[in-house]
Motif scaffolding. Structure first.
Motif, PDB file in Angstrom:
ATOM      1  N   ALA A 103      45.712   9.200  64.753  1.00 15.26           N
ATOM      2  CA  ALA A 103      44.751   8.183  64.315  1.00 15.26           C
ATOM      3  C   ALA A 103      45.112   7.655  62.933  1.00 15.26           C
ATOM      4  CB  ALA A 103      43.341   8.775  64.306  1.00 15.26           C
ATOM      5  N   TYR A 104      45.566   8.538  62.027  1.00 14.09           N
ATOM      6  CA  TYR A 104      45.951   8.129  60.678  1.00 14.09           C
ATOM      7  C   TYR A 104      47.168   7.202  60.736  1.00 14.09           C
ATOM      8  CZ  TYR A 104      46.760   8.490  55.665  1.00 14.09           C
ATOM      9  OH  TYR A 104      46.931   8.206  54.337  1.00 14.09           O
ATOM     10  N   VAL A 105      48.164   7.554  61.563  1.00 13.34           N
ATOM     11  CA  VAL A 105      49.363   6.727  61.703  1.00 13.34           C
ATOM     12  C   VAL A 105      48.979   5.341  62.204  1.00 13.34           C
ATOM     13  CG1 VAL A 105      51.472   6.398  63.052  1.00 13.34           C
ATOM     14  CG2 VAL A 105      51.000   8.619  62.027  1.00 13.34           C
ATOM     15  N   GLU A 106      48.175   5.270  63.255  1.00 11.79           N
ATOM     16  CA  GLU A 106      47.774   3.978  63.810  1.00 11.79           C
ATOM     17  C   GLU A 106      46.996   3.152  62.797  1.00 11.79           C
ATOM     18  OE1 GLU A 106      45.924   4.268  67.652  1.00 11.79           O
ATOM     19  OE2 GLU A 106      47.516   5.591  68.412  1.00 11.79           O
ATOM     20  N   LYS A 107      46.109   3.801  62.056  1.00 11.40           N
ATOM     21  CA  LYS A 107      45.317   3.103  61.031  1.00 11.40           C
ATOM     22  C   LYS A 107      46.227   2.511  59.961  1.00 11.40           C
ATOM     23  CE  LYS A 107      41.992   4.069  57.387  1.00 11.40           C
ATOM     24  NZ  LYS A 107      41.311   5.130  56.661  1.00 11.40           N
ATOM     25  N   LYS A 108      47.200   3.281  59.508  1.00  9.46           N
ATOM     26  CA  LYS A 108      48.110   2.827  58.450  1.00  9.46           C
ATOM     27  C   LYS A 108      49.099   1.771  58.946  1.00  9.46           C
ATOM     28  CE  LYS A 108      46.679   5.056  54.900  1.00  9.46           C
ATOM     29  NZ  LYS A 108      46.329   4.380  53.660  1.00  9.46           N
ATOM     30  N   MET A 109      49.560   1.908  60.185  1.00  9.91           N
ATOM     31  CA  MET A 109      50.543   0.970  60.729  1.00  9.91           C
ATOM     32  C   MET A 109      49.957  -0.422  60.921  1.00  9.91           C
ATOM     33  SD  MET A 109      53.451   2.367  60.819  1.00  9.91           S
ATOM     34  CE  MET A 109      54.271   1.090  61.737  1.00  9.91           C
ATOM     35  N   VAL A 110      48.642  -0.529  61.034  1.00 13.19           N
ATOM     36  CA  VAL A 110      48.000  -1.836  61.157  1.00 13.19           C
ATOM     37  C   VAL A 110      48.372  -2.710  59.960  1.00 13.19           C
ATOM     38  CG1 VAL A 110      45.743  -2.998  61.102  1.00 13.19           C
ATOM     39  CG2 VAL A 110      46.131  -1.072  62.644  1.00 13.19           C
ATOM     40  N   LYS A 111      48.508  -2.115  58.795  1.00 13.98           N
ATOM     41  CA  LYS A 111      48.877  -2.853  57.580  1.00 13.98           C
ATOM     42  C   LYS A 111      50.226  -3.552  57.762  1.00 13.98           C
ATOM     43  CE  LYS A 111      49.840  -2.101  52.670  1.00 13.98           C
ATOM     44  NZ  LYS A 111      49.923  -1.120  51.588  1.00 13.98           N
TER      45      LYS A 111
END
Length: 186
Positions: A19-27
């Protein structure tokens, strides 16, 4: 957008890390037009003294790649997102020129600070050119020569084929060889 998040070297990503990876990759993904990127491949590895995050984002005209090591997995994820954002800023103008040649409009949706971009490009200019003589030797001899020179890589000629090869020290402390033989005519 599809994320391929995998573990390596015995590391299994938890749901929280995913979830953290997906949240950060949105940037990073938000820099692209909706149809420009189909997926991102993220490989998370754990070693004795550090963790490593490798990200590959294939898109038209550019393949973004980042590899970051840090003792903390979350910090490595943050650093790789920053590194990918810098790559996009750095190569934005070059990619746009290539796209215009091919008739495409744009794969980027956001504009960047051009002054910061110019400063970053100036810092990455070629500043030195060096000429070396390469000698025929074995891989073991090349590794020894590399260690003696204090460099992370060494260029040499294969003692049997006389093709150029490059030996280098990997992040995990092992060695690898790149065969740089010229392409044969068909």
């Amino acid at each position: 957008m599809r994320y391929e998040i995998t573990g390596k070297n015995g590391f299994q990503p938890t749901d929280a890390i995913r979830a953290y990876v997906e949240k950060k990759m949105v940037k990073v993904i938000n820099f692209f037009d909706n149809n420009a990127v189909d997926y991102a491949r993220i490989v998370l590895s754990a070693y004795k003294n550090f963790t490593k995050v490798e990200v590959t984002i294939p898109s038209p005209y550019i393949i973004l790649r980042s590899e970051v090591k840090d003792p903390d997995m979350y910090a490595a994820i943050d650093k790789t997102v920053d590194k990918l954002s810098q790559q996009i800023r750095k190569h934005k103008t070059k990619v746009r020129k290539e796209m215009q040649k091919g008739g495409a409009k744009s794969i980027f949706t956001q504009e960047f600070d051009t002054e910061a971009l110019e400063k970053e490009v100036k810092a990455n200019n070629l500043v030195k050119s060096k000429k070396i003589s390469i000698k025929p030797m074995t891989v073991d001899d090349a590794i020894t020569a590399m260690e003696l020179s204090g460099h992370d890589f060494f260029i040499f000629l294969d003692i049997n084929t006389f093709d150029p090869r490059i030996v280098y020290r990997r992040d995990d402390g092992d060695y690898a060889v790149i065969d740089a033989a010229p392409e044969k005519n068909k």
